[in-house]
Enzyme design. Sequence first.
Site, PDB file in Angstrom:
ATOM      1  N   LYS A 173      11.499  33.367 -55.927  1.00  0.00           N
ATOM      2  CA  LYS A 173      12.065  32.007 -56.033  1.00  0.00           C
ATOM      3  C   LYS A 173      11.951  31.397 -54.632  1.00  0.00           C
ATOM      4  O   LYS A 173      12.780  31.652 -53.766  1.00  0.00           O
ATOM      5  CB  LYS A 173      13.526  32.092 -56.477  1.00  0.00           C
ATOM      6  CG  LYS A 173      14.055  30.848 -57.198  1.00  0.00           C
ATOM      7  CD  LYS A 173      13.941  29.545 -56.444  1.00  0.00           C
ATOM      8  CE  LYS A 173      15.036  29.347 -55.418  1.00  0.00           C
ATOM      9  NZ  LYS A 173      14.873  28.102 -54.615  1.00  0.00           N
ATOM     10  N   GLY A 223      18.338  33.291 -45.937  1.00  0.00           N
ATOM     11  CA  GLY A 223      18.845  31.915 -45.987  1.00  0.00           C
ATOM     12  C   GLY A 223      20.202  31.847 -45.312  1.00  0.00           C
ATOM     13  O   GLY A 223      20.476  32.596 -44.369  1.00  0.00           O
ATOM     14  N   GLY A 228      24.045  33.623 -49.148  1.00  0.00           N
ATOM     15  CA  GLY A 228      23.917  35.084 -49.126  1.00  0.00           C
ATOM     16  C   GLY A 228      25.133  35.751 -49.760  1.00  0.00           C
ATOM     17  O   GLY A 228      25.007  36.718 -50.519  1.00  0.00           O
ATOM     18  N   CYS A 279      16.041  31.661 -37.611  1.00  0.00           N
ATOM     19  CA  CYS A 279      17.292  32.422 -37.512  1.00  0.00           C
ATOM     20  C   CYS A 279      17.356  33.147 -36.170  1.00  0.00           C
ATOM     21  O   CYS A 279      18.427  33.563 -35.744  1.00  0.00           O
ATOM     22  CB  CYS A 279      17.464  33.371 -38.678  1.00  0.00           C
ATOM     23  SG  CYS A 279      16.050  34.401 -38.945  1.00  0.00           S
ATOM     24  N   GLU A 378      25.845  27.945 -36.678  1.00  0.00           N
ATOM     25  CA  GLU A 378      24.382  27.820 -36.560  1.00  0.00           C
ATOM     26  C   GLU A 378      23.965  26.360 -36.759  1.00  0.00           C
ATOM     27  O   GLU A 378      24.331  25.737 -37.751  1.00  0.00           O
ATOM     28  CB  GLU A 378      23.714  28.699 -37.617  1.00  0.00           C
ATOM     29  CG  GLU A 378      22.238  28.838 -37.379  1.00  0.00           C
ATOM     30  CD  GLU A 378      21.586  29.815 -38.331  1.00  0.00           C
ATOM     31  OE1 GLU A 378      21.921  29.784 -39.526  1.00  0.00           O
ATOM     32  OE2 GLU A 378      20.726  30.589 -37.869  1.00  0.00           O
TER      33      GLU A 378
END
Length: 477
Positions: A173, A223, A228, A279, A378
């Site tokens: 996906k 992600g 998550g 990330c 983040e």
Amino acid sequence: MTNIYGSLINGEWHNVGNEIANINPSESSQVLGHLISANSSQIDDAVSSARHAQPLWSAVKLEDKKNILYAIGQELMDRSDEIGKILSSEEGKPFAEGRGEVFRAGEFYQYYAAECLRQIGESAASVRPNIDIEISREPIGVAGLITPWNFPIAIAAWKMGPALAYGNTVVLKPSELTPATAHSLAEVLDKHLPKGVFNMVQGAGDVGAALSASKVDAISFTGSVPTGKKIALAAVKNMARVQCEMGSKNPIVITKNADIDLAVAQSIHGAFGASGQKCTASSRLIVEDSIHDEFVEKFVKAAELKKVGHALAEGTELGPVVSEGQMNKILSYMDLAKSEGGTLLTGGGRAESEHEGYYLAPTIFTDTNNQMRVNKEEVFGPMTCIMRVDSYEEGLSLANDTEYGLSASIITNSVKEAQHYKRNAKFGSVLVNLATAGLDYHVPFGGRNASSYGPREQGEHAKDFYTIMKTSYTNPG
Ligand code: ADP
């Protein structure tokens, strides 16, 4: 004619359904195509197709599997210009980075092609007489892979390579922001793999949620932290194995023993590569007081030389960020840094461009501290914050003061500091005289705390996730 990006299930394309427009972030009035969102029965069909194909794929001779993965890798490398252009058009990274990412994806498949032949078990002596023990690994079954937009083909490759090499089948996906890259990848995979071994369902988070609640045996996700957590909970309900790679707040500690020019070059690369949408981006620069001013002056100058522009234009060093939503989120963090008391040194908003796109100027704040939200959350954009410290020890302590733990760097010419940092930084990767971004593909990748959940990705250690161990006992009689 508009481009349509449908789902691939058991070798058949499904091109009718709800549409989501694919916007070019370098020229936001341009619609590149439309993804067709998979419906729930198509998601079930994709999982069933992978389930049916799995024993057949697992039984394919190792050398044949190796040759197939190698050919996939080769085709991606050979077509890295063409697919790299598609990637850069929808994701926004400069063409050289887009092409490089497709090439790197090819390298992943070739690395895992070789891993097909390196499936060697163990044997053990028994505590009982005359009994032999073998420890072998078997495929886990069907893997659901949910991937983000920032490395749309490389991340798919580092999950799919080991999944396939160890005999599993896959339902991918991809992110709704990069459906065209996923479409190109699916065309390549469909050409080389038997039907049903690779399946893809296009769509947004609802499709990902349905896949994570489906009867797959394992889910690997990259992600955000909130997503998550949802995926991990859904996986646990079905007793599916789960692996999540999520956010971080990566520090570079720059000590008084550092080569300042090297510190500047690595900080530029770490903070602004891929417009900070990694990330592993270097988002906290922790600098010793005695060199702070010299570092800041050179760092700001270097950032201001960076050319922000259209992803496909010659000379672009920073492309736009991926979407209007991401741009607004990053702009709000720039405002937050100002309101929290940071001193803006450069950037702080949108960058000028002749194109109507999501362009942001490389942004640097100093006089920040680790209690500020901008140093805790983040940002995922071209913005970094400097903190001033009195000593290496204080720098290490700030570096570790985070809920994340993916990647941490130190820039120093002191062997003692470097060695101490490697031993004491509580992160999945620790780098000396390098930025936090830019990691090799044949060694483990992953973090600690909120950055990661489950076993490591990449290199041969990926088999810990994609295989299940069997212990066999034989009494020869
Ligand atoms: P980002 O904000 O970086 O896009 P997300 O975590 O939202 O990060 O998205 C990463 C991937 O997860 C994408 O493919 C996205 O569609 C998918 N996704 C988003 N929400 C969910 C969800 N609730 N369950 C499963 N997958 C999801």
